[in-house]
Design a protein around this motif. Structure first.
Motif, mmCIF file in Angstrom:
data_model
loop_
_atom_site.group_PDB
_atom_site.id
_atom_site.type_symbol
_atom_site.label_atom_id
_atom_site.label_comp_id
_atom_site.label_asym_id
_atom_site.label_seq_id
_atom_site.Cartn_x
_atom_site.Cartn_y
_atom_site.Cartn_z
ATOM 1 N N MET A 150 -8.140 1.408 10.554
ATOM 2 C CA MET A 150 -8.358 2.196 9.347
ATOM 3 C C MET A 150 -9.847 2.342 9.048
ATOM 4 S SD MET A 150 -6.436 3.081 6.344
ATOM 5 C CE MET A 150 -8.041 3.735 6.311
ATOM 6 N N SER A 151 -10.160 3.420 8.460
ATOM 7 C CA SER A 151 -11.547 3.606 8.050
ATOM 8 C C SER A 151 -11.728 3.007 6.655
ATOM 9 C CB SER A 151 -11.875 5.088 8.038
ATOM 10 O OG SER A 151 -11.043 5.754 7.131
ATOM 11 N N VAL A 152 -12.948 3.069 6.159
ATOM 12 C CA VAL A 152 -13.235 2.499 4.841
ATOM 13 C C VAL A 152 -12.564 3.370 3.776
ATOM 14 C CG1 VAL A 152 -15.039 1.840 3.246
ATOM 15 C CG2 VAL A 152 -15.409 1.637 5.683
ATOM 16 N N ALA A 153 -11.327 3.064 3.479
ATOM 17 C CA ALA A 153 -10.547 3.954 2.614
ATOM 18 C C ALA A 153 -10.323 3.339 1.250
ATOM 19 C CB ALA A 153 -9.221 4.256 3.276
ATOM 20 N N GLN A 154 -9.731 4.100 0.404
ATOM 21 C CA GLN A 154 -9.385 3.708 -0.950
ATOM 22 C C GLN A 154 -8.591 2.402 -0.956
ATOM 23 O OE1 GLN A 154 -7.372 6.953 -2.690
ATOM 24 N NE2 GLN A 154 -7.830 6.317 -4.788
ATOM 25 N N PRO A 155 -9.091 1.383 -1.583
ATOM 26 C CA PRO A 155 -8.319 0.148 -1.663
ATOM 27 C C PRO A 155 -7.016 0.407 -2.425
ATOM 28 C CG PRO A 155 -10.580 -0.190 -2.401
ATOM 29 C CD PRO A 155 -10.364 1.278 -2.279
ATOM 30 N N LYS A 156 -5.905 -0.106 -1.855
ATOM 31 C CA LYS A 156 -4.616 0.070 -2.533
ATOM 32 C C LYS A 156 -4.230 -1.207 -3.248
ATOM 33 C CE LYS A 156 -3.517 3.450 0.851
ATOM 34 N NZ LYS A 156 -3.850 3.376 2.265
ATOM 35 N N GLU A 157 -3.271 -1.098 -4.134
ATOM 36 C CA GLU A 157 -2.744 -2.282 -4.793
ATOM 37 C C GLU A 157 -2.305 -3.271 -3.735
ATOM 38 O OE1 GLU A 157 -2.656 -3.166 -7.832
ATOM 39 O OE2 GLU A 157 -3.659 -1.301 -8.440
ATOM 40 N N ASN A 158 -2.614 -4.524 -3.924
ATOM 41 C CA ASN A 158 -2.304 -5.484 -2.884
ATOM 42 C C ASN A 158 -2.170 -6.846 -3.525
ATOM 43 O OD1 ASN A 158 -2.171 -7.203 -0.720
ATOM 44 N ND2 ASN A 158 -3.632 -6.011 0.496
ATOM 45 N N GLN A 159 -0.986 -7.432 -3.335
ATOM 46 C CA GLN A 159 -0.783 -8.734 -3.963
ATOM 47 C C GLN A 159 -1.620 -9.825 -3.303
ATOM 48 O OE1 GLN A 159 3.416 -8.467 -2.041
ATOM 49 N NE2 GLN A 159 3.297 -10.481 -3.000
ATOM 50 N N LEU A 217 -0.373 -3.802 7.111
ATOM 51 C CA LEU A 217 -0.087 -2.802 8.142
ATOM 52 C C LEU A 217 0.720 -1.646 7.573
ATOM 53 C CD1 LEU A 217 0.512 -5.191 11.100
ATOM 54 C CD2 LEU A 217 -1.216 -3.410 10.978
ATOM 55 N N ARG A 218 1.684 -1.953 6.707
ATOM 56 C CA ARG A 218 2.505 -0.892 6.130
ATOM 57 C C ARG A 218 1.630 0.052 5.310
ATOM 58 N NH1 ARG A 218 6.563 -4.321 4.788
ATOM 59 N NH2 ARG A 218 5.555 -4.457 2.774
ATOM 60 N N ASN A 219 0.647 -0.510 4.612
ATOM 61 C CA ASN A 219 -0.238 0.311 3.773
ATOM 62 C C ASN A 219 -1.448 0.853 4.520
ATOM 63 O OD1 ASN A 219 1.484 -0.363 1.752
ATOM 64 N ND2 ASN A 219 0.065 -1.725 0.663
ATOM 65 N N ASP A 220 -1.583 0.540 5.814
ATOM 66 C CA ASP A 220 -2.792 0.872 6.563
ATOM 67 C C ASP A 220 -4.019 0.515 5.714
ATOM 68 O OD1 ASP A 220 -4.378 1.664 8.598
ATOM 69 O OD2 ASP A 220 -3.843 3.780 8.559
ATOM 70 N N ASP A 221 -4.049 -0.746 5.328
ATOM 71 C CA ASP A 221 -5.068 -1.290 4.422
ATOM 72 C C ASP A 221 -6.477 -0.947 4.903
ATOM 73 O OD1 ASP A 221 -6.952 -3.026 3.194
ATOM 74 O OD2 ASP A 221 -5.370 -4.467 2.766
ATOM 75 N N GLY A 222 -7.276 -0.397 3.991
ATOM 76 C CA GLY A 222 -8.625 0.042 4.345
ATOM 77 C C GLY A 222 -9.536 -1.069 4.824
ATOM 78 N N LEU A 223 -9.194 -2.317 4.533
ATOM 79 C CA LEU A 223 -10.050 -3.419 4.968
ATOM 80 C C LEU A 223 -9.499 -4.128 6.201
ATOM 81 C CD1 LEU A 223 -11.181 -4.962 1.554
ATOM 82 C CD2 LEU A 223 -12.213 -3.118 2.871
ATOM 83 N N TYR A 224 -8.390 -3.631 6.730
ATOM 84 C CA TYR A 224 -7.853 -4.174 7.983
ATOM 85 C C TYR A 224 -8.502 -3.411 9.134
ATOM 86 C CZ TYR A 224 -4.455 -5.721 11.509
ATOM 87 O OH TYR A 224 -3.857 -6.267 12.624
ATOM 88 N N GLY A 225 -9.253 -4.099 9.978
ATOM 89 C CA GLY A 225 -10.011 -3.396 11.011
ATOM 90 C C GLY A 225 -9.649 -3.799 12.436
ATOM 91 N N VAL A 270 -12.267 -12.050 9.760
ATOM 92 C CA VAL A 270 -11.788 -13.268 10.416
ATOM 93 C C VAL A 270 -10.325 -13.515 10.056
ATOM 94 C CG1 VAL A 270 -12.138 -15.769 10.601
ATOM 95 C CG2 VAL A 270 -14.124 -14.244 10.363
ATOM 96 N N GLN A 271 -10.022 -13.387 8.777
ATOM 97 C CA GLN A 271 -8.639 -13.601 8.319
ATOM 98 C C GLN A 271 -7.680 -12.654 9.041
ATOM 99 O OE1 GLN A 271 -9.372 -12.806 4.174
ATOM 100 N NE2 GLN A 271 -10.143 -14.871 3.753
ATOM 101 N N ASN A 272 -8.062 -11.387 9.117
ATOM 102 C CA ASN A 272 -7.174 -10.406 9.745
ATOM 103 C C ASN A 272 -6.959 -10.713 11.230
ATOM 104 O OD1 ASN A 272 -6.924 -9.062 7.335
ATOM 105 N ND2 ASN A 272 -8.518 -7.550 7.788
ATOM 106 N N ALA A 273 -8.015 -11.147 11.900
ATOM 107 C CA ALA A 273 -7.877 -11.499 13.316
ATOM 108 C C ALA A 273 -6.933 -12.693 13.478
ATOM 109 C CB ALA A 273 -9.248 -11.811 13.921
ATOM 110 N N VAL A 274 -7.072 -13.689 12.606
ATOM 111 C CA VAL A 274 -6.206 -14.879 12.704
ATOM 112 C C VAL A 274 -4.749 -14.509 12.425
ATOM 113 C CG1 VAL A 274 -5.680 -17.145 11.698
ATOM 114 C CG2 VAL A 274 -8.063 -16.502 12.136
ATOM 115 N N PHE A 275 -4.511 -13.762 11.350
ATOM 116 C CA PHE A 275 -3.125 -13.367 11.035
ATOM 117 C C PHE A 275 -2.498 -12.583 12.199
ATOM 118 C CE2 PHE A 275 -4.529 -13.278 6.357
ATOM 119 C CZ PHE A 275 -3.993 -14.530 6.095
ATOM 120 N N THR A 276 -3.266 -11.643 12.749
ATOM 121 C CA THR A 276 -2.715 -10.777 13.790
ATOM 122 C C THR A 276 -2.466 -11.561 15.079
ATOM 123 O OG1 THR A 276 -3.995 -8.974 12.829
ATOM 124 C CG2 THR A 276 -3.036 -8.582 14.994
ATOM 125 N N GLY A 277 -3.439 -12.371 15.467
ATOM 126 C CA GLY A 277 -3.311 -13.125 16.714
ATOM 127 C C GLY A 277 -2.180 -14.143 16.662
#
Lengths: 175, 175, 175, 175
Positions: free
Chosen positions: C1-10, D95-103, C68-75
């Protein structure tokens, strides 16, 4: 170099180096304000109430990172040496012509973008292709000057500062 | 630069550029044979009946890639300019001291490794840390010469040539 | 994803996500202490009076970065899905065998290392090759478990935390 | 994984894997023709007499690279697992939201671009931002499907195939 023993260095502090980076960029015709304007253009549709002051502050923070400083010093040094005719062939010709197959400028630029995470890749590519604002100005001077590295460095700093704002916005750190 | 219109260039062909790369490496004290030996050391335990000839051929193929050629020309040019005192401060001091926080040499090296895929990162890191063979020799000359980029470039070429062999072995392309 | 509009996120805040990352790592048998020990081993010869507390604190700061968090969650998610047999072929076989030509684990790991600059590449490669401490433990469990991503992630976090310490040491920020 | 001992693998050859990659892409609604059209759009102004056949052939060659194949398998697998609700939180929501900060999708895409050198970064960023042709189609389906990785993978394959053409054009290898 690997993470080795820090040696005595008169340019030790990253804040001092930041002032030098700003001076080098200005010597090549690029101000903090110019870069901040690119950040504003890229991020204004994503961050409500984004101010030029916040963009400028983000650019300043990016320029405090040593990896960024080293990329700027190295890239501008190469541009200037090419300009003065101090590079050997075949490098000299490639840099003077901003050869389409020479990609070390992008490699160095990516090392700046990486520091604020991969979400900046897209903005970097877009800025590098569309060449808005100061990037277009720098690029149009390629007849008189060698700016092979400079335009990519500026796009990368703007992309990095944009990513930084996006992360801070999510964390509620932008007022 | 982006993928732009190829311009007239007297150094057009990548095979001609390869000969120049080999000459530049030799001028800095590194032969194809030296790099092939690193490849052999890294890959012999993984590929049955690996020969030095296959290692050397793999190094040659790596040196035909324009991205690799550009990294070598740029890195060695910087080392030599630093040696001759033609770089401005603070860059000059960082390069002369092979400053532990200067990482543009690794950035450039990674761009070589990347071409044969990420499986080369580990071998690059290992070679850069342990410094076997010619890498250790190049590194030990750092008192007389500036080899800040050279040692990383050599480790990267060896790591890339190793990855290339691993891929070809799997595809049954090594005799 | 590109630097997009932050969405609601718990899961919005990066500090909350950090706690989740620590929990995921512990579920796979890796503690902060284990990673801090790798950092200490790598950096103790470069930083005078380095303490385990400083190493642990550096690991914690690294885990606050969203990249870093995203890499750990995904891996870790991929490792666990492979373990449960929920991945399609040919991916399932590659991951179960930790296929030598599968490099996406290194790609993801490098995105962690990059955040603290390229000086971490060497330490990452070294840790990934030599497999000291917890990395060796994780790796030796590969008969019972799929840890294809985990060992690279741990090496990358340790390399990043080491780079961070090296930068702070230079800036006089380590007490 | 590092460059390790190749193990028995029923999916050994990269040409067989290529057919699987094409099938996976088609399952997600993307054909070779779609990607070739992106390449044509990007490169036609730089290469005289560029044909769609040459673009398509370049895409095919890119898909023979194992690094590319692994990125496609891994990215599409994650998209599909997210779609089926088989990913744990917080990854599922991101992933469902294609979160803008997920790279991580960009990280994986860059590993494809890297193989043909850094001149592809700019084209990748541009395609990812402007979303022409099939990239826009894939992206617009994000309400029904999870295509978080797919759009970046397609942009990366097109950017890589474009770089490949640019290099071959310079070497006089395009008829």
């Amino acid at each position: 170099m690997s993470v080795a023993q820090p040696k005595e260095n008169q340019y030790a502090g990253s804040l001092l180096l930041k002032q030098l980076v700003i001076a080098w960029l200005e010597r090549r015709g690029v101000t903090l304000e110019d870069i901040a304007r690119l950040v504003y253009e890229v991020q204004q549709k994503y961050i409500r109430n984004l101010t030029m002051a916040a963009c400028r502050e983000s650019v300043e923070r990016v320029l405090e990172k040593r990896e960024v400083q080293n990329a700027v010093f190295t890239g501008i040094a190469i541009d200037e040496l090419a300009e003065k005719g101090q590079l050997a062939e075949p490098l000299a010709t490639m840099l003077r012509n901003d050869d389409g197959l020479y990609g070390i400028d992008e490699v160095m630029a990516l090392s700046i973008v990486n520091i604020y995470g991969s979400i900046g890749f897209t903005n970097f590519g877009y800025l590098d292709k569309v060449k808005p604002g100061i990037i277009g100005v720098v690029n149009s001077k390629k007849n008189e000057k060698v700016n092979t590295f400079l335009d990519d460095l500026v796009a990368a700093i703007a992309a990095a500062a944009s990513s930084r704002l996006a992360h801070r916005d999510r964390d509620g750190l932008l007022k």
